[in-house]
Scaffold this motif. Structure first.
Motif, mmCIF file in Angstrom:
data_model
loop_
_atom_site.group_PDB
_atom_site.id
_atom_site.type_symbol
_atom_site.label_atom_id
_atom_site.label_comp_id
_atom_site.label_asym_id
_atom_site.label_seq_id
_atom_site.Cartn_x
_atom_site.Cartn_y
_atom_site.Cartn_z
ATOM 1 N N UNK A 59 3.424 -11.158 -8.927
ATOM 2 C CA UNK A 59 3.265 -11.890 -10.179
ATOM 3 C C UNK A 59 1.956 -12.832 -10.024
ATOM 4 N N UNK A 60 0.890 -12.668 -11.097
ATOM 5 C CA UNK A 60 -0.351 -13.177 -10.927
ATOM 6 C C UNK A 60 -0.607 -14.161 -11.983
ATOM 7 N N UNK A 61 -0.970 -15.409 -11.770
ATOM 8 C CA UNK A 61 -1.012 -16.548 -12.902
ATOM 9 C C UNK A 61 -2.477 -17.019 -12.415
ATOM 10 N N UNK A 62 -3.343 -17.346 -13.642
ATOM 11 C CA UNK A 62 -4.671 -17.719 -13.307
ATOM 12 C C UNK A 62 -4.946 -18.609 -14.519
ATOM 13 N N UNK A 63 -5.520 -19.667 -14.255
ATOM 14 C CA UNK A 63 -6.076 -20.555 -15.403
ATOM 15 C C UNK A 63 -7.540 -20.725 -14.957
ATOM 16 N N UNK A 64 -8.387 -20.795 -16.156
ATOM 17 C CA UNK A 64 -9.767 -20.956 -15.986
ATOM 18 C C UNK A 64 -10.266 -22.383 -15.386
ATOM 19 N N UNK A 65 -10.954 -22.302 -14.473
ATOM 20 C CA UNK A 65 -11.296 -23.572 -13.676
ATOM 21 C C UNK A 65 -10.398 -24.192 -12.908
ATOM 22 N N UNK A 66 -9.103 -23.580 -12.777
ATOM 23 C CA UNK A 66 -7.788 -24.136 -11.946
ATOM 24 C C UNK A 66 -7.398 -23.380 -10.761
ATOM 25 N N UNK A 67 -7.730 -22.006 -10.843
ATOM 26 C CA UNK A 67 -7.384 -21.307 -9.686
ATOM 27 C C UNK A 67 -6.560 -20.299 -10.135
ATOM 28 N N UNK A 68 -6.271 -19.259 -9.011
ATOM 29 C CA UNK A 68 -5.126 -18.363 -9.375
ATOM 30 C C UNK A 68 -4.082 -18.299 -8.295
ATOM 31 N N UNK A 69 -2.910 -18.081 -8.833
ATOM 32 C CA UNK A 69 -1.763 -18.070 -7.834
ATOM 33 C C UNK A 69 -0.926 -16.503 -7.735
ATOM 34 N N UNK A 70 -0.900 -15.817 -6.574
ATOM 35 C CA UNK A 70 -0.522 -14.672 -6.486
ATOM 36 C C UNK A 70 1.004 -14.792 -5.646
ATOM 37 N N UNK A 71 1.805 -14.229 -6.132
ATOM 38 C CA UNK A 71 3.394 -14.036 -5.684
ATOM 39 C C UNK A 71 3.650 -12.762 -5.299
ATOM 40 N N UNK A 72 3.929 -12.322 -4.004
ATOM 41 C CA UNK A 72 4.457 -11.252 -3.608
ATOM 42 C C UNK A 72 6.010 -11.472 -3.166
ATOM 43 N N UNK A 73 6.807 -10.833 -3.905
ATOM 44 C CA UNK A 73 8.259 -10.677 -3.334
ATOM 45 C C UNK A 73 8.496 -9.509 -2.633
ATOM 46 N N UNK A 74 9.081 -9.413 -1.391
ATOM 47 C CA UNK A 74 9.316 -8.279 -0.638
ATOM 48 C C UNK A 74 10.681 -8.271 0.046
ATOM 49 N N UNK A 75 11.535 -7.226 -0.221
ATOM 50 C CA UNK A 75 12.759 -7.456 0.566
ATOM 51 C C UNK A 75 12.666 -7.287 1.824
ATOM 52 N N UNK A 76 13.295 -8.128 2.557
ATOM 53 C CA UNK A 76 13.351 -8.250 3.979
ATOM 54 C C UNK A 76 14.054 -6.917 4.672
ATOM 55 N N UNK A 77 14.873 -6.180 4.106
ATOM 56 C CA UNK A 77 15.464 -5.291 4.297
ATOM 57 C C UNK A 77 14.367 -4.079 4.440
ATOM 58 N N UNK A 78 13.534 -4.066 3.538
ATOM 59 C CA UNK A 78 12.485 -3.172 3.721
ATOM 60 C C UNK A 78 11.420 -3.644 4.698
ATOM 61 N N UNK A 79 11.205 -4.566 4.813
ATOM 62 C CA UNK A 79 10.032 -5.103 6.067
ATOM 63 C C UNK A 79 10.871 -4.784 7.255
ATOM 64 N N UNK A 80 12.078 -5.007 7.533
ATOM 65 C CA UNK A 80 12.644 -4.598 8.785
ATOM 66 C C UNK A 80 12.823 -3.104 9.147
ATOM 67 N N UNK A 81 12.900 -2.343 8.082
ATOM 68 C CA UNK A 81 12.841 -0.948 8.435
ATOM 69 C C UNK A 81 11.454 -0.106 8.366
ATOM 70 N N UNK A 82 10.483 -0.880 8.045
ATOM 71 C CA UNK A 82 9.195 -0.054 8.087
ATOM 72 C C UNK A 82 8.697 -0.001 9.495
ATOM 73 N N UNK A 83 8.444 1.122 9.707
ATOM 74 C CA UNK A 83 7.971 1.712 11.102
ATOM 75 C C UNK A 83 9.033 2.314 11.955
ATOM 76 N N UNK A 84 10.198 2.179 11.680
ATOM 77 C CA UNK A 84 11.377 2.661 12.358
ATOM 78 C C UNK A 84 11.526 4.303 12.185
ATOM 79 N N UNK A 85 11.499 5.026 13.064
ATOM 80 C CA UNK A 85 11.843 6.259 13.141
ATOM 81 C C UNK A 85 13.115 6.742 12.660
ATOM 82 N N UNK A 86 13.305 7.814 11.876
ATOM 83 C CA UNK A 86 14.579 8.219 11.377
ATOM 84 C C UNK A 86 15.886 8.421 12.264
ATOM 85 N N UNK A 87 15.297 8.710 13.519
ATOM 86 C CA UNK A 87 16.288 8.999 14.735
ATOM 87 C C UNK A 87 16.426 7.911 15.793
ATOM 88 N N UNK A 88 15.875 6.839 15.479
ATOM 89 C CA UNK A 88 15.795 5.636 16.243
ATOM 90 C C UNK A 88 16.963 4.624 16.272
#
Length: 88
Positions: A59-88
């Motif tokens: 989600x990106x919000x921006x206002x002229x002369x006030x800056x920009x905010x970017x929010x990333x929402x990532x499921x922790x389940x996905x973060x934990x499983x990244x990089x694991x091998x299928x047989x591990x």
């Protein structure tokens, strides 16, 4: 200034990136430009949401002369499983 904050809760990692810059320009030249990095990020987060059944997004919000905010929402389940091998 750029401020980066990482928040964890039961199911999500929420990354907040804020700056106090001039904001995202809405001039005619920039209206024609479509950021591939934003498009690709949204597509990857949509895949995460589909794989986990949990909301994921950017989600990106921006206002002229006030800056920009970017929010990333990532499921922790996905973060934990990244990089694991299928047989591990």
């Amino acid at each position: 200034h750029i401020y980066i904050d990482f928040n964890f809760n039961d199911k999500f990692l929420v990354v907040s990136v804020n700056d106090n810059g001039k904001g995202i320009s809405v001039h005619q030249d920039t209206a024609k430009h479509k950021s591939l990095s934003t498009t690709i990020s949204k597509e990857r987060l949509a895949i995460m949401a589909k794989e986990t059944g949990l909301p994921a997004g950017i989600n990106i919000k921006s206002q002229p002369n006030k800056g920009t905010e970017v929010l990333l929402t990532i499921p922790i389940q996905y973060c934990v499983n990244v990089g694991k091998k299928a047989n591990a």
